[in-house]
Design a protein around this motif. Structure first.
Motif, mmCIF file in Angstrom:
data_model
loop_
_atom_site.group_PDB
_atom_site.id
_atom_site.type_symbol
_atom_site.label_atom_id
_atom_site.label_comp_id
_atom_site.label_asym_id
_atom_site.label_seq_id
_atom_site.Cartn_x
_atom_site.Cartn_y
_atom_site.Cartn_z
ATOM 1 N N PRO A 126 0.823 -1.216 0.000
ATOM 2 C CA PRO A 126 0.000 0.000 0.000
ATOM 3 C C PRO A 126 0.853 1.260 0.000
ATOM 4 C CG PRO A 126 0.005 -1.021 2.175
ATOM 5 C CD PRO A 126 0.719 -1.968 1.264
ATOM 6 N N VAL A 127 0.442 2.232 -0.796
ATOM 7 C CA VAL A 127 1.133 3.515 -0.898
ATOM 8 C C VAL A 127 0.122 4.628 -0.651
ATOM 9 C CG1 VAL A 127 2.338 5.105 -2.441
ATOM 10 C CG2 VAL A 127 2.889 2.673 -2.482
ATOM 11 N N SER A 128 0.495 5.583 0.198
ATOM 12 C CA SER A 128 -0.380 6.725 0.496
ATOM 13 C C SER A 128 0.268 8.010 -0.006
ATOM 14 C CB SER A 128 -0.636 6.834 2.004
ATOM 15 O OG SER A 128 -1.319 5.690 2.470
ATOM 16 N N ILE A 129 -0.444 8.708 -0.887
ATOM 17 C CA ILE A 129 0.005 9.993 -1.415
ATOM 18 C C ILE A 129 -1.192 10.942 -1.429
ATOM 19 C CG2 ILE A 129 0.994 11.243 -3.368
ATOM 20 C CD1 ILE A 129 2.382 8.696 -4.234
ATOM 21 N N MET A 130 -1.025 12.084 -0.776
ATOM 22 C CA MET A 130 -2.066 13.119 -0.726
ATOM 23 C C MET A 130 -3.403 12.553 -0.240
ATOM 24 S SD MET A 130 -1.143 15.161 -4.269
ATOM 25 C CE MET A 130 -2.363 16.447 -3.935
ATOM 26 N N GLY A 131 -3.333 11.706 0.786
ATOM 27 C CA GLY A 131 -4.540 11.180 1.412
ATOM 28 C C GLY A 131 -5.178 10.003 0.711
ATOM 29 N N LEU A 132 -4.601 9.577 -0.407
ATOM 30 C CA LEU A 132 -5.153 8.440 -1.142
ATOM 31 C C LEU A 132 -4.231 7.241 -0.974
ATOM 32 C CD1 LEU A 132 -7.326 7.441 -3.157
ATOM 33 C CD2 LEU A 132 -5.831 8.205 -5.011
ATOM 34 N N THR A 133 -4.814 6.086 -0.622
ATOM 35 C CA THR A 133 -4.036 4.866 -0.411
ATOM 36 C C THR A 133 -4.500 3.786 -1.375
ATOM 37 O OG1 THR A 133 -3.762 5.389 1.946
ATOM 38 C CG2 THR A 133 -3.327 3.124 1.256
ATOM 39 N N LEU A 134 -3.535 3.239 -2.132
ATOM 40 C CA LEU A 134 -3.809 2.161 -3.076
ATOM 41 C C LEU A 134 -2.594 1.247 -3.126
ATOM 42 C CD1 LEU A 134 -5.325 4.101 -6.145
ATOM 43 C CD2 LEU A 134 -6.562 2.488 -4.698
ATOM 44 N N PRO A 135 -2.756 -0.009 -3.577
ATOM 45 C CA PRO A 135 -1.578 -0.840 -3.822
ATOM 46 C C PRO A 135 -0.645 -0.151 -4.811
ATOM 47 C CG PRO A 135 -3.580 -2.156 -3.933
ATOM 48 C CD PRO A 135 -4.014 -0.724 -3.841
ATOM 49 N N ALA A 136 0.655 -0.320 -4.650
ATOM 50 C CA ALA A 136 1.641 0.429 -5.424
ATOM 51 C C ALA A 136 1.425 0.299 -6.931
ATOM 52 C CB ALA A 136 3.055 -0.026 -5.062
ATOM 53 N N LEU A 137 1.185 -0.921 -7.420
ATOM 54 C CA LEU A 137 1.020 -1.114 -8.856
ATOM 55 C C LEU A 137 -0.235 -0.421 -9.368
ATOM 56 C CD1 LEU A 137 1.871 -2.301 -11.544
ATOM 57 C CD2 LEU A 137 0.712 -4.441 -10.906
ATOM 58 N N THR A 138 -1.342 -0.594 -8.662
ATOM 59 C CA THR A 138 -2.590 0.048 -9.075
ATOM 60 C C THR A 138 -2.457 1.565 -9.037
ATOM 61 O OG1 THR A 138 -3.834 -1.812 -8.148
ATOM 62 C CG2 THR A 138 -5.073 0.178 -8.644
ATOM 63 N N PHE A 139 -1.806 2.076 -7.990
ATOM 64 C CA PHE A 139 -1.584 3.521 -7.855
ATOM 65 C C PHE A 139 -0.731 4.031 -9.021
ATOM 66 C CE2 PHE A 139 -1.542 6.565 -4.009
ATOM 67 C CZ PHE A 139 -1.774 7.651 -4.837
ATOM 68 N N ALA A 140 0.358 3.302 -9.298
ATOM 69 C CA ALA A 140 1.259 3.711 -10.373
ATOM 70 C C ALA A 140 0.549 3.702 -11.722
ATOM 71 C CB ALA A 140 2.480 2.795 -10.417
ATOM 72 N N LEU A 141 -0.229 2.653 -11.986
ATOM 73 C CA LEU A 141 -0.929 2.558 -13.257
ATOM 74 C C LEU A 141 -1.925 3.700 -13.429
ATOM 75 C CD1 LEU A 141 -1.581 -1.289 -13.460
ATOM 76 C CD2 LEU A 141 -0.122 0.055 -14.968
ATOM 77 N N SER A 142 -2.639 4.046 -12.353
ATOM 78 C CA SER A 142 -3.633 5.126 -12.429
ATOM 79 C C SER A 142 -2.959 6.468 -12.711
ATOM 80 C CB SER A 142 -4.435 5.196 -11.127
ATOM 81 O OG SER A 142 -5.115 3.989 -10.888
#
Length: 416
Positions: free
Chosen positions: A243-259
């Motif tokens: 899980p990665v949290s950036i600017m209050g949003l938390t998502l799995p790293a791969l999903t976050f990166a893809l988005s």
């Protein structure tokens, strides 16, 4: 209206390329064909998507954009339906080929149509259209990832394929090319443009075309490796589920990166297209390609940290996606509007040429146990392309457009 239709159609075919990385691991886990063998499907898709665009562009220039996009939308739906039932590599490759033909028809038509409708702002128009292909998949990354988890990749292929293809098919009925007098004069643009229209045969005889082709191939190769391999890279870095949290949003790293990558990969196209309309195509290429080289080296150095992985992959995609606005705009400026769809399609085949190196990334990783060689290769070709833009392409284009052109050798567009 034509621009909006083009953007939406591009968004609907974006997942055929940018959503592919989400399917690689599930397919491997089910059939154990090996990543390299599965990624051959990606190469087949990109090759058929790009190398047939000149043929599809010829149909567009002769019969108009509607029929080509109608058929393209249908083929895209059929391709993902085949992927949903593919139980052999042969069937997977067949789906990839059909999808590539369909996506290429839609892509080449929409970009070519934008170049024709907006000769005075080609960079921005091509960038907005190509942004649909880059950012269009951002809205569906999370739904596709979630559906793969809940319903399996087979159902995801089927339902998303049919839905996306149907939307393209319906919108195609409203596409049209500009009639005489409907568009601004090319010489009102802020960048240098040829007042001549080169036929495809005449274009490929010029050294300028082949320099652009080489540069396009080099930059596309590095970006395509990242596009196709982002999932496997995250998995090898043990980051895919972190899980990665950036600017209050938390998502799995791969999903976050893809988005984030999809959004930035889309925004970069109109942004750098607009910049190039103001400071010139080659100057913009130098800036973007240099940023890409630095970003890839930084990803190699610090990419195993979850937050850095998300941010740096975003930078890499931001500095890569602009090639799909800069090169078509540069092609239209240099070789004219009359055959813009076919000519831009010929240049776009460089993406297919670049895709041939994608499977070798897996082979290199398997033999070395590291992504370092892949990253260094991608950074090097971007750095070389940056210098080619400024010190080779720029003076060559200036000489060609300032040279005295024999009217008998070119098709001159009638005065507006």
């Amino acid at each position: 209206m034509q621009l909006v239709i083009g953007v939406i159609c591009m968004s609907m075919i974006a997942n055929l390329q940018y959503g592919w990385t989400l399917f690689v691991s599930p397919i491997e886990e089910k059939y154990h064909w090996g990543r390299a063998a599965i990624q051959v499907a990606f190469t087949i898709f990109v090759v058929t998507e790009t190398w047939l665009v000149p043929v599809e562009g010829w149909f567009v220039d002769k019969f108009g954009p509607r029929i080509v996009v109608l058929i393209g939308g249908a083929l895209c739906a059929i391709a993902w339906a085949i992927n949903s039932v593919a139980d052999s590599l042969v069937l997977l490759y067949l789906g990839a080929a059909i999808g590539g033909i369909g996506a290429g028809g839609v892509y080449g038509t929409c970009v070519g149509n934008a170049l024709k409708w907006f000769p005075d702002r080609r960079g921005l128009a091509a960038g907005l259209t190509a942004a649909g292909f880059g950012a269009g998949s951002a809205l569906t990354v999370v739904p596709i990832a979630n559906m793969i988890q809940s319903s399996g990749y087979e159902a995801t292929f089927l339902y998303f394929g049919i839905g996306q293809g149907a939307i393209v098919f319906l919108l195609a009925w409203f596409l049209a090319e500009p009639k005489h007098g409907q568009v601004p004069e090319a010489n009102k643009s802020g960048v240098a443009q040829s007042r001549e229209s080169y036929t495809p045969v005449q274009m490929v005889k010029t050294p300028v075309f082949w320099v652009m082709y080489l540069m396009f191939t080099m930059v596309a190769a590095g970006g395509l490796m990242a596009t196709a391999q982002l999932g496997p890279i995250a998995k090898d870095f043990h980051l895919d589920g972190v899980p990665v949290s950036i600017m209050g949003l938390t998502l799995p790293a791969l999903t976050f990166a893809l988005s984030i990558d999809r959004v930035l990969n889309g925004l970069t196209r109109p942004f750098f297209g607009w910049v190039s309309d103001n400071i010139g195509r080659e100057n913009t290429m130098f800036i973007a390609f240099a940023i890409e080289a630095v970003g890839i080296l930084a990803l190699n150095q610090w990419g195993q940290h979850p937050v850095a992985f998300v941010i740096l992959t975003g930078l890499v995609f931001f500095a890569w996606g602009e090639i799909y606005s800069l090169f078509p705009a540069c092609c239209g400026d240099t070789f004219g509007s009359k055959f813009a769809t076919t000519n831009a399609g010929l240049l776009y085949t460089a993406k297919g040429t670049a895709s041939l190196v994608v499977p070798f990334a897996n082979i290199a990783v398997a033999s070395t146990g590291s992504w370092q060689a892949v990253f260094f290769f991608a950074a090097a070709v971007n750095a070389i392309a940056a210098f080619l833009a400024l010190f080779v392409l720029k003076p060559m284009r200036a000489r060609q457009m300032s040279a005295d052109v024999q009217p008998s050798k070119l098709i001159v567009e009638p005065a507006k």
